[in-house]
Design a protein around this motif. Structure first.
Motif, PDB file in Angstrom:
ATOM      1  N   ALA A 113     -13.223  43.254  -7.406  1.00  0.00           N
ATOM      2  CA  ALA A 113     -14.000  42.634  -6.338  1.00  0.00           C
ATOM      3  C   ALA A 113     -14.211  43.567  -5.148  1.00  0.00           C
ATOM      4  N   LEU A 114     -13.195  44.364  -4.831  1.00  0.00           N
ATOM      5  CA  LEU A 114     -13.263  45.177  -3.612  1.00  0.00           C
ATOM      6  C   LEU A 114     -13.634  46.631  -3.863  1.00  0.00           C
ATOM      7  N   ALA A 115     -13.327  47.148  -5.059  1.00  0.00           N
ATOM      8  CA  ALA A 115     -13.469  48.595  -5.253  1.00  0.00           C
ATOM      9  C   ALA A 115     -14.272  48.979  -6.493  1.00  0.00           C
ATOM     10  N   GLY A 116     -14.815  47.993  -7.223  1.00  0.00           N
ATOM     11  CA  GLY A 116     -15.631  48.325  -8.395  1.00  0.00           C
ATOM     12  C   GLY A 116     -14.829  48.989  -9.501  1.00  0.00           C
ATOM     13  N   VAL A 117     -13.562  48.622  -9.612  1.00  0.00           N
ATOM     14  CA  VAL A 117     -12.665  49.230 -10.604  1.00  0.00           C
ATOM     15  C   VAL A 117     -12.577  48.323 -11.832  1.00  0.00           C
ATOM     16  N   THR A 118     -12.695  48.909 -13.024  1.00  0.00           N
ATOM     17  CA  THR A 118     -12.438  48.132 -14.235  1.00  0.00           C
ATOM     18  C   THR A 118     -11.052  48.502 -14.752  1.00  0.00           C
ATOM     19  N   THR A 119     -10.489  47.607 -15.570  1.00  0.00           N
ATOM     20  CA  THR A 119      -9.137  47.847 -16.085  1.00  0.00           C
ATOM     21  C   THR A 119      -9.134  47.648 -17.599  1.00  0.00           C
ATOM     22  N   ARG A 120      -8.242  48.373 -18.260  1.00  0.00           N
ATOM     23  CA  ARG A 120      -7.893  48.072 -19.653  1.00  0.00           C
ATOM     24  C   ARG A 120      -6.380  48.095 -19.733  1.00  0.00           C
ATOM     25  N   THR A 121      -5.849  47.266 -20.616  1.00  0.00           N
ATOM     26  CA  THR A 121      -4.396  47.077 -20.612  1.00  0.00           C
ATOM     27  C   THR A 121      -3.764  47.386 -21.960  1.00  0.00           C
ATOM     28  N   TRP A 122      -2.519  47.858 -21.880  1.00  0.00           N
ATOM     29  CA  TRP A 122      -1.674  47.926 -23.075  1.00  0.00           C
ATOM     30  C   TRP A 122      -0.607  46.842 -22.920  1.00  0.00           C
ATOM     31  N   SER A 123       0.033  46.465 -24.026  1.00  0.00           N
ATOM     32  CA  SER A 123       1.073  45.439 -23.966  1.00  0.00           C
ATOM     33  C   SER A 123       2.386  46.003 -24.451  1.00  0.00           C
ATOM     34  N   HIS A 124       3.411  45.743 -23.653  1.00  0.00           N
ATOM     35  CA  HIS A 124       4.758  46.157 -24.044  1.00  0.00           C
ATOM     36  C   HIS A 124       5.688  44.998 -23.727  1.00  0.00           C
ATOM     37  N   PRO A 125       6.573  44.606 -24.669  1.00  0.00           N
ATOM     38  CA  PRO A 125       7.414  43.417 -24.440  1.00  0.00           C
ATOM     39  C   PRO A 125       8.271  43.514 -23.180  1.00  0.00           C
ATOM     40  N   ARG A 126       8.615  44.727 -22.745  1.00  0.00           N
ATOM     41  CA  ARG A 126       9.403  44.871 -21.517  1.00  0.00           C
ATOM     42  C   ARG A 126       8.556  45.444 -20.379  1.00  0.00           C
ATOM     43  N   GLY A 127       7.249  45.438 -20.565  1.00  0.00           N
ATOM     44  CA  GLY A 127       6.348  45.854 -19.483  1.00  0.00           C
ATOM     45  C   GLY A 127       6.288  47.351 -19.266  1.00  0.00           C
ATOM     46  N   LEU A 128       6.846  48.122 -20.189  1.00  0.00           N
ATOM     47  CA  LEU A 128       6.987  49.556 -19.937  1.00  0.00           C
ATOM     48  C   LEU A 128       5.705  50.342 -20.229  1.00  0.00           C
ATOM     49  N   ALA A 129       5.597  51.470 -19.548  1.00  0.00           N
ATOM     50  CA  ALA A 129       4.485  52.397 -19.779  1.00  0.00           C
ATOM     51  C   ALA A 129       4.946  53.409 -20.826  1.00  0.00           C
ATOM     52  N   ASP A 130       4.874  52.989 -22.085  1.00  0.00           N
ATOM     53  CA  ASP A 130       5.281  53.838 -23.202  1.00  0.00           C
ATOM     54  C   ASP A 130       4.099  54.771 -23.498  1.00  0.00           C
ATOM     55  N   VAL A 131       4.309  56.062 -23.344  1.00  0.00           N
ATOM     56  CA  VAL A 131       3.160  56.983 -23.487  1.00  0.00           C
ATOM     57  C   VAL A 131       2.547  56.925 -24.882  1.00  0.00           C
ATOM     58  N   ASP A 132       3.325  56.489 -25.877  1.00  0.00           N
ATOM     59  CA  ASP A 132       2.736  56.352 -27.217  1.00  0.00           C
ATOM     60  C   ASP A 132       1.681  55.240 -27.251  1.00  0.00           C
ATOM     61  N   LEU A 133       1.829  54.272 -26.358  1.00  0.00           N
ATOM     62  CA  LEU A 133       0.820  53.205 -26.254  1.00  0.00           C
ATOM     63  C   LEU A 133      -0.321  53.614 -25.330  1.00  0.00           C
ATOM     64  N   VAL A 134       0.020  54.342 -24.275  1.00  0.00           N
ATOM     65  CA  VAL A 134      -0.970  54.653 -23.239  1.00  0.00           C
ATOM     66  C   VAL A 134      -1.899  55.788 -23.681  1.00  0.00           C
ATOM     67  N   ALA A 135      -1.323  56.820 -24.254  1.00  0.00           N
ATOM     68  CA  ALA A 135      -2.116  58.026 -24.566  1.00  0.00           C
ATOM     69  C   ALA A 135      -3.365  57.736 -25.406  1.00  0.00           C
ATOM     70  N   PRO A 136      -3.250  56.902 -26.467  1.00  0.00           N
ATOM     71  CA  PRO A 136      -4.454  56.663 -27.284  1.00  0.00           C
ATOM     72  C   PRO A 136      -5.568  55.914 -26.546  1.00  0.00           C
ATOM     73  N   MET A 137      -5.225  55.307 -25.386  1.00  0.00           N
ATOM     74  CA  MET A 137      -6.244  54.525 -24.668  1.00  0.00           C
ATOM     75  C   MET A 137      -7.083  55.357 -23.711  1.00  0.00           C
ATOM     76  N   VAL A 138      -6.620  56.553 -23.424  1.00  0.00           N
ATOM     77  CA  VAL A 138      -7.303  57.361 -22.396  1.00  0.00           C
ATOM     78  C   VAL A 138      -8.726  57.694 -22.858  1.00  0.00           C
ATOM     79  N   ALA A 139      -9.703  57.309 -22.037  1.00  0.00           N
ATOM     80  CA  ALA A 139     -11.111  57.557 -22.375  1.00  0.00           C
ATOM     81  C   ALA A 139     -11.620  58.746 -21.571  1.00  0.00           C
ATOM     82  N   PRO A 140     -11.993  59.819 -22.260  1.00  0.00           N
ATOM     83  CA  PRO A 140     -12.499  60.992 -21.546  1.00  0.00           C
ATOM     84  C   PRO A 140     -13.906  60.730 -21.013  1.00  0.00           C
TER      85      PRO A 140
END
Ligand SMILES: *Cc1c(COP(=O)(O)O)cnc(C)c1O
Length: 332
Positions: A94-121
């Motif tokens: 609403a304020l900054a024109g930012v879109t988000t995409r999410t990964w899911s982790h049962p303990r909320g962690l930023a596991d790079v194995d989950l995050v890395a494949p999502m990075v869009a160049p």
């Protein structure tokens, strides 16, 4: 009433009120409030950043932080239960024109194995480009889980490799520091921009900060004013924050011990409760909340079958023991 709905419900202690009443103040829009300046400098130092900006809420600190590192029309990656996507009412869109995409982790962690494949160049005018990764430490809705310095460093390394910025929502970074004994700076992973709260378990009545480079914080100051959130003699509030920072960080381990007492009462393995939040599966959370309230314990329902209990400065060991007994009886 023993209020376990949130660690935001604390009231300032007598000593904190005294410090607040005696604070040196000035007009902060003119940059003349010495107590606000002192708080900003102290927090920047603790986070290993060049500068920090005092804000009315953690949501505003996050809004200014995300705006600083995610250009309009690009995306922020974060965990599916993160406060930035669940509890800020779409602020970043609403304020900054930012879109988000999410990964899911049962303990909320930023596991790079989950995050890395999502990075869009950046592939030109076809797909949205990833600009930053957001990590919440501790993770609120996952139950106050801690991301270790090693995990934070691995996210930093991913961001460096991919040319991304890193944001940390450290509303409860102080709890992560108390739980691990690690320095707050290390628990940010050296993020580009960090938001922290003073009004959660630390017990200040109001206030959060956004910290980053001098340039980032200067820009955030402009946007804070533009959003109507510049403030004047805020030193009286900042003094409460300084008091909390200097006197209430070490005692957070007591809150963590109290949370483990409550976990046992809920049938949750206390070893899984790392800080001050207990998230327990129950058949009908609203009904349990109602029954607990009638017996003097206020709890939260963060989903139809999720009970949340949060310990803080205003919950004594006796309160925690009493509440644990009542919770155990109601869940039996
Ligand atoms: C509480 C919280 C915030 C900020 O909340 P405000 O109520 O806006 O101060 C941000 N992130 C997390 C994870 C929180 O728990």
């Amino acid at each position: 009433m023993i209020d376990l709905r949130s660690d935001t419900v604390t009231r300032p202690t007598d000593e904190m009120r005294l410090a607040m009443s005696r604070a040196d103040v000035g007009d902060d829009v003119y940059g003349e409030d010495p107590t606000v300046a002192e708080l900003e400098e102290e927090v920047a130092g603790l986070l290993g950043q060049e500068a920090a900006l005092y804000c009315v809420t953690g949501s505003l600190a996050n809004a200014l932080a995300v705006r600083a590192v995610v250009p309009v029309g690009t995306e922020l990656l974060c965990e599916a239960q993160a406060h930035v996507v669940r509890a800020e009412l779409g602020a970043h869109a609403a304020l900054a024109g930012v879109t988000t995409r999410t990964w899911s982790h049962p303990r909320g962690l930023a596991d790079v194995d989950l995050v890395a494949p999502m990075v869009a160049p950046d592939v030109g005018p076809y797909f949205v480009r990833t600009a930053a990764v957001s990590v919440e430490n501790t993770h609120n809705f996952a139950g106050g889980t801690v991301q270790t310095p090693e995990q934070m460093a691995s996210v930093r390394a991913l961001c460096d490799a991919e040319g991304l910025a890193m944001h940390v929502d450290g509303a409860r970074l102080w709890n992560a520091a108390a739980a691990t004994g690690a320095h707050p700076q290390v628990l940010t992973g050296g993020a580009d921009v960090v938001a922290v709260c003073l009004s959660k378990g630390l017990g200040a009545p109001v206030g959060s900060l956004v910290a980053g480079s001098r340039e980032t914080v200067d820009a955030a100051r402009v946007w804070r004013k533009r959003l109507g959130a510049g403030w004047r003699q805020a030193g009286m509030l900042a003094a409460g924050g300084l008091w909390a920072l200097r006197h209430h960080r070490e005692r957070l381990v007591d809150d963590h011990a109290h949370a483990r007492l409550l976990a046992e009462a809920c049938g949750v393995d206390p070893a899984t409760v790392e800080t001050n939040i207990v998230v327990a599966p129950v058949p009908d959370a609203a009904a349990v909340v109602g029954r607990l309230a009638s017996r003097g314990v206020r709890a939260g329902a963060t989903g139809p079958s999720t009970l949340r209990l949060v310990t803080h400065l205003d919950v004594s060991e006796q309160d925690a023991r009493d509440a644990a007994r009542i919770v155990a009886e109601e869940l039996a």
